[in-house]
Design an enzyme around this catalytic site. Structure first.
Site, PDB file in Angstrom:
ATOM      1  CD  GLU A 236       0.408 -10.324   3.779  1.00 13.10           C
ATOM      2  OE1 GLU A 236       0.718  -9.245   2.831  1.00 13.10           O
ATOM      3  OE2 GLU A 236      -1.106 -10.532   3.851  1.00 13.10           O
TER       4      GLU A 236
ATOM      5  CE  LYS B 260       1.230  -2.124   7.935  1.00 15.19           C
ATOM      6  NZ  LYS B 260      -0.250  -3.743   7.716  1.00 15.19           N
TER       7      LYS B 260
ATOM      8  CD  GLU C 153      -7.253 -10.601   5.269  1.00 16.33           C
ATOM      9  OE1 GLU C 153      -7.595 -10.306   3.687  1.00 16.33           O
ATOM     10  OE2 GLU C 153      -6.380 -10.120   6.175  1.00 16.33           O
TER      11      GLU C 153
ATOM     12  CD1 TRP D 214       9.251  -4.068  -1.132  1.00 10.34           C
ATOM     13  CD2 TRP D 214       8.742  -2.654  -3.294  1.00 10.34           C
ATOM     14  NE1 TRP D 214       8.325  -4.801  -2.034  1.00 10.34           N
ATOM     15  CE2 TRP D 214       8.156  -4.265  -3.114  1.00 10.34           C
ATOM     16  CE3 TRP D 214       8.456  -2.283  -4.763  1.00 10.34           C
ATOM     17  CZ2 TRP D 214       6.856  -4.937  -4.225  1.00 10.34           C
ATOM     18  CZ3 TRP D 214       7.679  -2.817  -4.615  1.00 10.34           C
ATOM     19  CH2 TRP D 214       6.920  -3.422  -4.980  1.00 10.34           C
TER      20      TRP D 214
ATOM     21  CB  CYS E 262      11.081   3.767  -1.137  1.00  8.78           C
ATOM     22  SG  CYS E 262      11.611   2.434  -2.309  1.00  8.78           S
TER      23      CYS E 262
ATOM     24  CG  ASN F 129      10.136   6.824  -0.742  1.00 15.33           C
ATOM     25  OD1 ASN F 129      11.407   6.258  -1.329  1.00 15.33           O
ATOM     26  ND2 ASN F 129      10.012   6.627  -0.208  1.00 15.33           N
ATOM     27  N   GLY F 130       8.839   6.662  -4.816  1.00 15.08           N
ATOM     28  CA  GLY F 130       8.220   6.843  -6.381  1.00 15.08           C
ATOM     29  C   GLY F 130       9.066   6.641  -7.483  1.00 15.08           C
TER      30      GLY F 130
ATOM     31  CE  LYS G  53      -3.071 -10.981   6.103  1.00 15.90           C
ATOM     32  NZ  LYS G  53      -3.882  -9.423   6.094  1.00 15.90           N
TER      33      LYS G  53
ATOM     34  CG  HIS H  11     -19.063 -23.936 -10.873  1.00 14.56           C
ATOM     35  ND1 HIS H  11     -19.380 -24.594 -11.775  1.00 14.56           N
ATOM     36  CD2 HIS H  11     -19.574 -23.724 -10.246  1.00 14.56           C
ATOM     37  CE1 HIS H  11     -20.951 -24.759 -11.535  1.00 14.56           C
ATOM     38  NE2 HIS H  11     -20.616 -23.563 -10.606  1.00 14.56           N
TER      39      HIS H  11
ATOM     40  NE  ARG I 154       7.297   3.525   4.105  1.00 13.28           N
ATOM     41  CZ  ARG I 154       6.661   4.643   4.247  1.00 13.28           C
ATOM     42  NH1 ARG I 154       5.817   5.306   4.639  1.00 13.28           N
ATOM     43  NH2 ARG I 154       5.984   5.064   2.730  1.00 13.28           N
TER      44      ARG I 154
HETATM   45  C1  AGP Z   1      -2.411  -6.829   4.049  1.00 15.90           C
HETATM   46  O1  AGP Z   1      -2.046  -8.263   5.373  1.00 15.90           O
HETATM   47  C2  AGP Z   1      -1.425  -6.359   3.084  1.00 15.90           C
HETATM   48  N1  AGP Z   1      -0.219  -6.560   2.684  1.00 15.90           N
HETATM   49  C3  AGP Z   1      -1.113  -6.020   1.681  1.00 15.90           C
HETATM   50  O2  AGP Z   1      -2.984  -6.761   0.620  1.00 15.90           O
HETATM   51  C4  AGP Z   1      -2.325  -4.749   2.544  1.00 15.90           C
HETATM   52  O3  AGP Z   1      -3.670  -4.742   2.490  1.00 15.90           O
HETATM   53  C5  AGP Z   1      -2.514  -3.502   1.100  1.00 15.90           C
HETATM   54  O4  AGP Z   1      -2.137  -3.209   0.429  1.00 15.90           O
HETATM   55  C6  AGP Z   1      -3.338  -2.783   1.004  1.00 15.90           C
HETATM   56  O5  AGP Z   1      -2.755  -1.847   1.930  1.00 15.90           O
HETATM   57  P1  AGP Z   1      -3.555  -0.448   2.725  1.00 15.90           P
HETATM   58  O6  AGP Z   1      -4.870  -0.964   4.028  1.00 15.90           O
HETATM   59  O7  AGP Z   1      -2.472   0.656   3.536  1.00 15.90           O
HETATM   60  O8  AGP Z   1      -4.746   0.105   1.869  1.00 15.90           O
END
Ligand code: AGP
Length: 607
Positions: free
Chosen positions: A487, A602, A480, A72, A2, A98-99, A484, A503, A27
């Site tokens: 997501e 974000k 990672e 959000w 948000c 927000n929150g 990527k 396994h 965000r």
């Molecule tokens: C990464 O591509 C993600 N969007 C997400 O996992 C992100 O890395 C995570 O939310 C942590 O964010 P930060 O580094 O701002 O703490």
């Protein structure tokens, strides 16, 4: 997550607010809304993008005081009614929030029993009604917000406007809020990035702070009525200047920015003469570095993967037992905190609620936590007080790329620094640092000819699932790469240490299953090559990331992507780049919203 933007001054607020929301779009959000004070409060809100909101904003929305929000969803689905602002029944109070209000169910029941008609399914709406009731009892706008929040449990970044008084009242508890000091105007935003086009003079509100904004200035206080310590600080204007340039998406731009971002991160921190690293912000004397019994690295998502790479580097170079932790688990597992250990909170945004809460838990139990953070002045950076900035510059795409590299670079320098204070030889320190120093040029060279990325995209884009494998430092790189691709392209992905595949995950493999293997020329290479054989024997299609010149490994793959060869400690910085590109191009080919993937945010400011 948000976003909040508010304005009060002598200019027409609507365009300023919409512009503020556009700067917060990166965000991640699912609906947007705006409320403007004129003789009364007018508001508009809808699901979808800020552009949708813009198309429904009418000329009635004019006035010089207003608040705007991108939502959000947490409580209540993605609907127009659940979008913010929320208004009191008579429309004289509007709030954006927000929150999470944890006792919202009880408050909703109580308000309903009092005859209040709730118009949304959100937790936030109760705040509009509670503030309105206090206002009706004759309290000032500030005291109305104060009284409402005293009945509330949870987290908030809150702004309220009132029909009968031209002020914005703001409050922060666990959800970031920063107010901007202008000339004859005041601003508020959830992210300083949105304020920089208007002012560099800001006040970061702390938990428990309130602020009353008028055109003439800002007054801060505490929820309990006391005096706030909030002070005006000046932030760097350049932070807000991220634009796409010639790139179609921020994600691609940020992948290509990695060489320069890495140079910014390592500049002045590599001492080749002594084979040592220098992270001044840690302010740790050699003696303390020698005495640290244990190191813990804490983060989420991509930052967690950087922690996992960093953990291996620290153990290898400094021989200090090191663990990485999922922040959201760490806090609630009643962690045993050793005051002599060193804790690192790793975060791009510096606002991730899970990581911030973990920091507070460690501090509460007497531990010392350092930040490894990108966003200057962010909540985690301020909470940690000591630490290092990774200097990636603004990262706009939800999928983190250049921040990952810079987190690893900072942790590598730290590994050398603590290693040299203990048993790491000068020549070993020099060889790691030289390799790190060469990485920006090596990535640049790779990016000038990325190899058969589109063949890899072809192999994964319609797959039911994709398996990512690697050993040693390549295991977190595999995670990672999987994160990527998942997501941004929404393809189910699984990442495993290559030796663990037999396994369980091997059961998934059938004719044509794509398997991405990260296999640089390190001590694990021959074992990983054996795992490739196991995959091929089940009909899997191998996409291999390997070192330049390793023709023997390349010959085993269906798609072989070579990256410049490097020291095993820094190889993740090279092997991750093709994985980022595969994810990016797969998302483009599949026509996904690359920079704002569905459901993601974000900065994840709720737990
Ligand atoms: C990464 O591509 C993600 N969007 C997400 O996992 C992100 O890395 C995570 O939310 C942590 O964010 P930060 O580094 O701002 O703490």
């Amino acid at each position: 997550m948000c976003g909040i933007f508010g304005y009060i001054g002598d200019k027409q607020a609507t365009n300023l607010l919409l512009d503020g929301l556009r700067r917060l779009e990166y965000r991640g959000y699912d609906s947007a809304g705006i409320a403007i004070l004129n003789s009364n409060i007018s508001s508009s809100k809808c699901i979808g993008r800020v552009a949708n909101l813009e198309s429904i904003v009418t000329s009635e929305l004019n006035g010089t005081c207003g608040i705007a929000h991108t939502r959000w969803a947490t409580h209540g689905g993605v609907t127009d009614a659940n979008a913010h602002p929320h208004l009191s029944e008579d429309g004289t109070v509007a709030i954006i929030h927000n929150g999470i209000i944890e006792n919202s169910r009880a408050l909703r029941n109580w308000l309903t029993s009092e005859g209040v008609l709730l118009r949304s399914d959100t937790d936030s709406e109760v705040l509009a009604h509670l503030i309105h009731r206090a206002r009706k009892d004759g309290l000032s706008p500030l005291d109305s917000v104060r009284r409402a929040l005293r009945h509330t449990r949870g987290t908030w970044g809150l702004c309220a406007i009132f029909e009968d008084e031209e002020v914005i009242v703001c409050a922060r508890n666990g959800s970031p809020l920063v107010v901007g000091v202008g000339d004859g105007e005041s601003f508020v935003a959830s992210d300083p990035h949105a304020l920089t086009p208007h002012t560099q003079r800001v006040i970061f509100l702390e938990d428990g702070d309130l602020a009353v904004l008028t055109a003439g200035g800002i007054k801060t206080s505490r929820l309990d009525g006391g005096v706030s310590d909030a002070i005006v600080t000046t932030i760097d204007e350049s932070w807000g200047e991220a634009d796409l340039g010639d790139f179609p998406h921020f994600m691609l731009k940020e992948i290509y920015e990695q060489p320069e971002a890495l140079r910014q991160c390592i500049s002045g921190r590599i001492l080749l003469g002594s084979g040592n690293g220098k992270l001044g912000g840690l302010d740790l004397a050699t003696k303390s570095l020698r005495d640290i019994p244990h190191i813990r690295l804490i983060g989420c998502g991509t930052a967690l993967h950087a922690c996992q790479v960093g953990r291996l580097a620290i153990e290898e170079l400094a021989r200090v037992p090191t663990q990485s932790h999922v922040a959201s688990e760490f806090r609630y597992n009643n962690p045993v905190i050793d005051p002599n250990s060193l804790y690192f909170a790793v975060s791009q945004s510096g606002e991730t609620a899970d990581t911030l809460s973990a920091v507070k838990e460690i501090q509460l139990k007497g531990g010392q936590v350092m930040g490894i953070i990108n966003v200057v002045g962010s909540s985690i950076a301020r909470q940690c007080a000591r630490g290092v900035y990774i200097h990636s510059g603004p990262e706009q795409a939800v999928a983190s790329t250049k921040a990952f590299s810079n987190m690893i670079a900072a942790l590598t320098i730290f590994s050398v620094q603590i290693g040299r204070a203990r048993s790491l030889s000068k020549s070993d320190g020099v060889s790691v640092l030289k390799a790190l120093n060469d990485v920006p040029d090596q990535i640049e060279r790779y990016l000038s000819d990325v190899g058969p990325i589109m063949d890899a995209v072809e192999a994964v884009k319609d797959a039911k699932h994709v398996l990512f494998l690697g050993r040693g430092a390549s295991a977190p790189v595999a995670r990672e790469g999987a994160l990527k691709l998942m997501e941004v392209a929404y393809i189910p992905c699984l990442a495993y240490p290559a030796g663990e595949m037999k396994h369980g995950p091997i059961a998934l493999l059938e004719e044509g299953s794509p398997v991405v293997v990260i296999c640089p020329n390190d001590k694990f290479r021959s074992k990983t090559l054996s795992n490739i054989q196991e995959c091929k024997a089940r009909g899997a299609k191998i996409i291999l990331i390997h070192d330049e010149g390793d023709d023997e490994a390349a010959a085993e793959a269906d798609v072989a992507i070579a990256v410049p060869s490097s020291h095993s400690i820094v190889s993740p910085l090279l092997t991750v780049v093709p994985l980022q590109l595969i994810a990016y191009h797969a998302a483009v080919v599949l026509e996904k919203d690359v920079d704002k993937p569905r459901n993601l945010a974000k900065s994840v400011t709720v737990e």
